[in-house]
Enzyme design. Structure first.
Site, mmCIF file in Angstrom:
data_model
loop_
_atom_site.group_PDB
_atom_site.id
_atom_site.type_symbol
_atom_site.label_atom_id
_atom_site.label_comp_id
_atom_site.label_asym_id
_atom_site.label_seq_id
_atom_site.Cartn_x
_atom_site.Cartn_y
_atom_site.Cartn_z
ATOM 1 C CE LYS A 296 -4.529 -1.797 1.367
ATOM 2 N NZ LYS A 296 -5.436 -2.143 2.165
ATOM 3 N NE ARG A 331 -7.300 -8.274 0.325
ATOM 4 C CZ ARG A 331 -6.787 -7.483 -0.579
ATOM 5 N NH1 ARG A 331 -6.165 -6.657 -0.171
ATOM 6 N NH2 ARG A 331 -7.602 -7.235 -1.663
HETATM 7 C C1 7PJ Z 1 -8.297 -4.389 1.616
HETATM 8 C C2 7PJ Z 1 -9.185 -5.476 1.045
HETATM 9 C C3 7PJ Z 1 -7.868 -4.504 2.911
HETATM 10 C C4 7PJ Z 1 -9.750 -6.173 3.205
HETATM 11 C C5 7PJ Z 1 -8.224 -4.334 -0.534
HETATM 12 C C6 7PJ Z 1 -5.435 -3.241 -1.903
HETATM 13 C C7 7PJ Z 1 -6.988 -2.574 -2.095
HETATM 14 N N1 7PJ Z 1 -10.046 -6.162 1.989
HETATM 15 N N2 7PJ Z 1 -9.511 -5.033 -0.249
HETATM 16 N N3 7PJ Z 1 -8.671 -5.318 3.841
HETATM 17 N N4 7PJ Z 1 -7.711 -3.918 0.264
HETATM 18 N N5 7PJ Z 1 -10.605 -6.829 3.993
HETATM 19 O O1 7PJ Z 1 -5.303 -4.583 -2.057
HETATM 20 O O2 7PJ Z 1 -4.509 -2.387 -1.601
HETATM 21 O O3 7PJ Z 1 -7.124 -4.050 3.471
HETATM 22 S S1 7PJ Z 1 -8.134 -3.897 -2.262
#
Ligand code: 7PJ
Length: 366
Positions: A296, A331
């Site tokens: 990020k 994640r």
């Molecule tokens: C997240 C997400 C996060 C959860 C994305 C990216 C943007 N779902 N989906 N948490 N970010 N739960 O991957 O930078 O931080 S999309």
């Protein structure tokens, strides 16, 4: 003051020990909201905290005991995965984007077979969940129609589910939740915490699969327009508490909910770091916790402006920090790298004073 007011004015962020594992936590940052926008914080050991709470009367005492109970109880399994520390290192969720415009791997996984192969390689590398998304939620992204999203993700979800992979579906659309759970998805991951579509709460409750509730303000197109908070960590806590309550009221049980502070969603760099320094606090919500920080932009902003692929070291540093605060799921795009970092974190943590393997801590002879 009513119980509810006290609940929204006193917060505990653990300073040591692993929350949500049933372990007693030795010390806390105690944060108190004062009338107006002010928050004061102090550091207290557990017994000092309890003595202070006693001296303040029964309402404060009750609130502190309730906060402590949340932080010191064992988190039940989420989606069949252990969440109480017995899992060892945190679970790693591998990201597979079936989008042409995702900011860090855009286009690489548009072909369903390529997405499935990438996901299976992540499982081989140690991922226990694969998060499939068909709509980019990067800042400024345009919305995709649910039909197009379904076309992108269903073949991938189905192929993975047929191979026994636990799939979460990253969507804010009820129709996509329905289609992908029918195709075998085992978790709903919603960056709008089931608020992005008027049908989501009822549909998720009816589908009966576990849900990840992420914090965001506004929507992906507008969310980075000067985000404002009274106190970011506490405001995010309250907002997640509201969403947990809404889900409970809709019939989704607490053990089927996980929370996520939503790093990079409607947050400045400083909001992100203030929240990341207090992740342990969110275990007070009584749900498993997931964190998404992989590649990020705050990493580049705090460092030397690296592009997404150059942000892996900062992603790993953040993942290890989160593991030390009891976050149970991380994640990521870089599964092998994260698994290695977390494995080493865990080997060290379990050998230490609160880790269970420590010879002094475990000395039963006195
Ligand atoms: C997240 C997400 C996060 C959860 C994305 C990216 C943007 N779902 N989906 N948490 N970010 N739960 O991957 O930078 O931080 S999309």
């Amino acid at each position: 003051m009513a119980d509810e007011d006290i609940e929204r004015s006193l917060y505990l962020a653990p300073l040591a020990g692993l929350p949500a594992t049933g372990a007693i936590l030795p010390a806390f940052e105690v944060l108190v909201r004062l009338p107006g926008e002010r928050v004061v914080s102090t550091i207290a050991g557990r017994s000092d905290l309890l003595a202070w709470a006693d001296s303040e009367g029964s309402l404060v005492h009750k609130a502190v005991k309730r906060r402590l109970a949340g932080l010191e109880s064992r988190c039940p399994p989420f989606a069949g995965l252990a969440m109480d520390g017995t899992q060892g290192r945190p679970h790693v969720m591998g990201i597979v984007n079936a989008t042409p415009d995702s900011f860090s791997d855009g286009g690489r996984h548009l072909d369903p077979q390529a997405a499935v192969n990438a996901a299976l390689a992540m499982v081989d590398a140690g991922a226990t969940i694969i998060d499939v998304g068909g709509e980019s939620t990067r800042p400024g992204a345009d919305a995709v129609s649910p039909d197009e999203e379904i076309r992108r993700v269903v073949p991938v979800v189905q192929a993975l589910a047929e191979r026994g992979v636990l799939v979460s579906i990253d969507t804010r659309h009820a129709a996509v939740m329905q289609a992908t759970v029918a195709a075998g998805a085992g978790i709903i991951n919603d960056v709008t915490a089931l608020e992005g579509d008027a049908d989501s709460l009822a549909v998720a409750a009816r589908l009966g699969v576990p849900v990840i509730l992420m914090h965001m303000i506004g929507d992906p197109r507008t969310m980075q327009d000067a985000p404002r908070y009274r106190h970011a960590p506490l405001d995010v806590y309250d907002a997640l508490a509201d969403r947990v309550e809404a889900c409970l009221a809709a019939g989704i049980p607490r053990e089927a909910l996980a929370v996520d502070v939503g790093i990079g969603f409607a947050k400045s760099v400083q909001h992100n770091t203030e929240i990341l320094a207090r992740l342990g606090m969110y275990h007070g919500l009584g749900c498993a916790q997931l964190l998404g920080v992989s590649r990020k932009s705050y990493i580049g902003r705090l460092s030397r402006g690296e592009p997404p692929l150059g942000r892996v070291p900062g992603s790993l540093a953040t993942a290890v920090t989160a593991a030390g605060q009891g976050v149970q799921m991380i994640r990521v795009h870089d599964v092998a790298e994260t698994v290695q970092a977390l494995t080493i974190w865990h080997a060290i943590a379990r050998s230490g004073p609160a880790g269970g393997d420590d010879p002094v801590w475990n000395d039963q002879s006195y």
